[in-house]
Design an enzyme around this catalytic site. Structure first.
Site, PDB file in Angstrom:
ATOM      1  N   ASN A  62      35.119   6.217 117.296  1.00  0.00           N
ATOM      2  CA  ASN A  62      35.992   6.090 118.466  1.00  0.00           C
ATOM      3  C   ASN A  62      37.393   6.660 118.261  1.00  0.00           C
ATOM      4  O   ASN A  62      38.003   7.172 119.199  1.00  0.00           O
ATOM      5  CB  ASN A  62      36.068   4.640 118.926  1.00  0.00           C
ATOM      6  CG  ASN A  62      34.780   4.190 119.566  1.00  0.00           C
ATOM      7  OD1 ASN A  62      34.084   4.978 120.203  1.00  0.00           O
ATOM      8  ND2 ASN A  62      34.436   2.925 119.400  1.00  0.00           N
TER       9      ASN A  62
ATOM     10  N   TYR B  36      45.102   0.517 119.009  1.00  0.00           N
ATOM     11  CA  TYR B  36      43.813   0.281 118.373  1.00  0.00           C
ATOM     12  C   TYR B  36      43.099   1.615 118.224  1.00  0.00           C
ATOM     13  O   TYR B  36      43.461   2.625 118.831  1.00  0.00           O
ATOM     14  CB  TYR B  36      42.998  -0.758 119.146  1.00  0.00           C
ATOM     15  CG  TYR B  36      43.529  -2.149 118.899  1.00  0.00           C
ATOM     16  CD1 TYR B  36      43.181  -2.841 117.745  1.00  0.00           C
ATOM     17  CD2 TYR B  36      44.428  -2.737 119.776  1.00  0.00           C
ATOM     18  CE1 TYR B  36      43.706  -4.095 117.480  1.00  0.00           C
ATOM     19  CE2 TYR B  36      44.956  -3.993 119.525  1.00  0.00           C
ATOM     20  CZ  TYR B  36      44.592  -4.664 118.375  1.00  0.00           C
ATOM     21  OH  TYR B  36      45.114  -5.891 118.107  1.00  0.00           O
TER      22      TYR B  36
ATOM     23  N   HIS C  24      37.050  -0.170 108.526  1.00  0.00           N
ATOM     24  CA  HIS C  24      37.597   0.718 109.554  1.00  0.00           C
ATOM     25  C   HIS C  24      39.034   1.138 109.231  1.00  0.00           C
ATOM     26  O   HIS C  24      39.526   2.110 109.803  1.00  0.00           O
ATOM     27  CB  HIS C  24      37.553  -0.006 110.901  1.00  0.00           C
ATOM     28  CG  HIS C  24      37.099   0.823 112.051  1.00  0.00           C
ATOM     29  ND1 HIS C  24      36.429   2.027 111.935  1.00  0.00           N
ATOM     30  CD2 HIS C  24      37.210   0.607 113.399  1.00  0.00           C
ATOM     31  CE1 HIS C  24      36.150   2.502 113.136  1.00  0.00           C
ATOM     32  NE2 HIS C  24      36.624   1.667 114.041  1.00  0.00           N
TER      33      HIS C  24
ATOM     34  N   ASN D 288      40.467   3.130 119.240  1.00  0.00           N
ATOM     35  CA  ASN D 288      39.962   3.940 120.349  1.00  0.00           C
ATOM     36  C   ASN D 288      41.064   4.579 121.198  1.00  0.00           C
ATOM     37  O   ASN D 288      40.764   5.316 122.131  1.00  0.00           O
ATOM     38  CB  ASN D 288      39.005   3.135 121.230  1.00  0.00           C
ATOM     39  CG  ASN D 288      39.655   1.921 121.846  1.00  0.00           C
ATOM     40  OD1 ASN D 288      40.742   1.521 121.451  1.00  0.00           O
ATOM     41  ND2 ASN D 288      38.985   1.329 122.818  1.00  0.00           N
TER      42      ASN D 288
ATOM     43  N   TYR E 222      43.028  -6.896 110.132  1.00  0.00           N
ATOM     44  CA  TYR E 222      42.215  -5.694 109.900  1.00  0.00           C
ATOM     45  C   TYR E 222      42.581  -4.973 108.605  1.00  0.00           C
ATOM     46  O   TYR E 222      41.964  -3.970 108.258  1.00  0.00           O
ATOM     47  CB  TYR E 222      42.376  -4.711 111.065  1.00  0.00           C
ATOM     48  CG  TYR E 222      41.918  -5.267 112.382  1.00  0.00           C
ATOM     49  CD1 TYR E 222      40.566  -5.477 112.633  1.00  0.00           C
ATOM     50  CD2 TYR E 222      42.827  -5.599 113.377  1.00  0.00           C
ATOM     51  CE1 TYR E 222      40.136  -5.996 113.845  1.00  0.00           C
ATOM     52  CE2 TYR E 222      42.410  -6.112 114.592  1.00  0.00           C
ATOM     53  CZ  TYR E 222      41.065  -6.309 114.815  1.00  0.00           C
ATOM     54  OH  TYR E 222      40.649  -6.819 116.012  1.00  0.00           O
TER      55      TYR E 222
END
EC number: 3.1.1.29
Length: 185
Positions: A113, A65, A19, A67, A14
């Protein structure tokens, strides 16, 4: 004392995704204050601390993560007794074109989120540094879009935005938030 949170997802896969613009930004800012991150399992985050002009700055990157980002935020906020007005969250925003930045205090989460998770544990009266990553095209799923790497040209534009945030970060320390807001545009 201020708390600066960069939102993103852990893991190399990631690292350069849209994000993770919050992680990319906070690493740049912490680095300019000669502060490096270390893992703090009890806070579910990587943390870096420094003092600048007599003011303590705590930088965090949640190791949960996106969220579940609120778990880290509430742990650090509670431990250090930090008021929400002294919390700054740097995050991606698909409602802004790539490289555009907006600063605001409070407000909704815009479907993000990470912000939803933070709002759920501390409310929404904290500061947000929204970094534009653009909108998905051709009916691409939003989750797929933000979890994909930047295109090279987008990444360069995003890095220029991060430079504007980092170059003006002292204004946050001086509590000149309106001036910060105007300089990062």
């Amino acid at each position: 004392m201020i708390l600066v949170i960069g939102l993103g997802n852990p893991g190399k896969e990631y690292q350069y995704t849209r994000h993770n613009i919050g992680f990319i930004a906070i690493e740049k800012i912490a680095n300019q204050y000669n502060s490096s991150f270390s893992i703090k399992k009890k806070f579910n985050c990587e943390i870096a601390e420094t003092i600048s002009d007599g003011q303590k700055i705590i930088f965090i990157k949640p190791t949960t993560y996106m969220n579940l980002s609120g778990k880290s935020v509430i742990s650090v906020k509670t431990y250090y007794n930090i008021q929400s007005a002294k919390i700054f969250v740097i995050h991606d925003d698909i409602d802004l074109e790539t490289g555009r930045i907006k600063f605001k205090t409070g407000g909704g989460n815009g479907g993000h989120n990470g912000l939803k998770s933070i709002d759920g544990v501390i409310g929404n009266n904290y500061n947000r540094i929204r970094v534009g990553v653009g909108r998905p095209q051709n009916n691409q799923d939003v989750a797929d879009y933000v979890l994909n790497n930047f295109l090279k040209s987008e990444y360069e534009t995003a890095l220029q935005a991060i430079d504007r945030i980092a170059n003006n970060f002292d204004l946050i320390l001086e509590n000149k938030l309106e001036e910060f807001k105007n300089k990062i545009v």
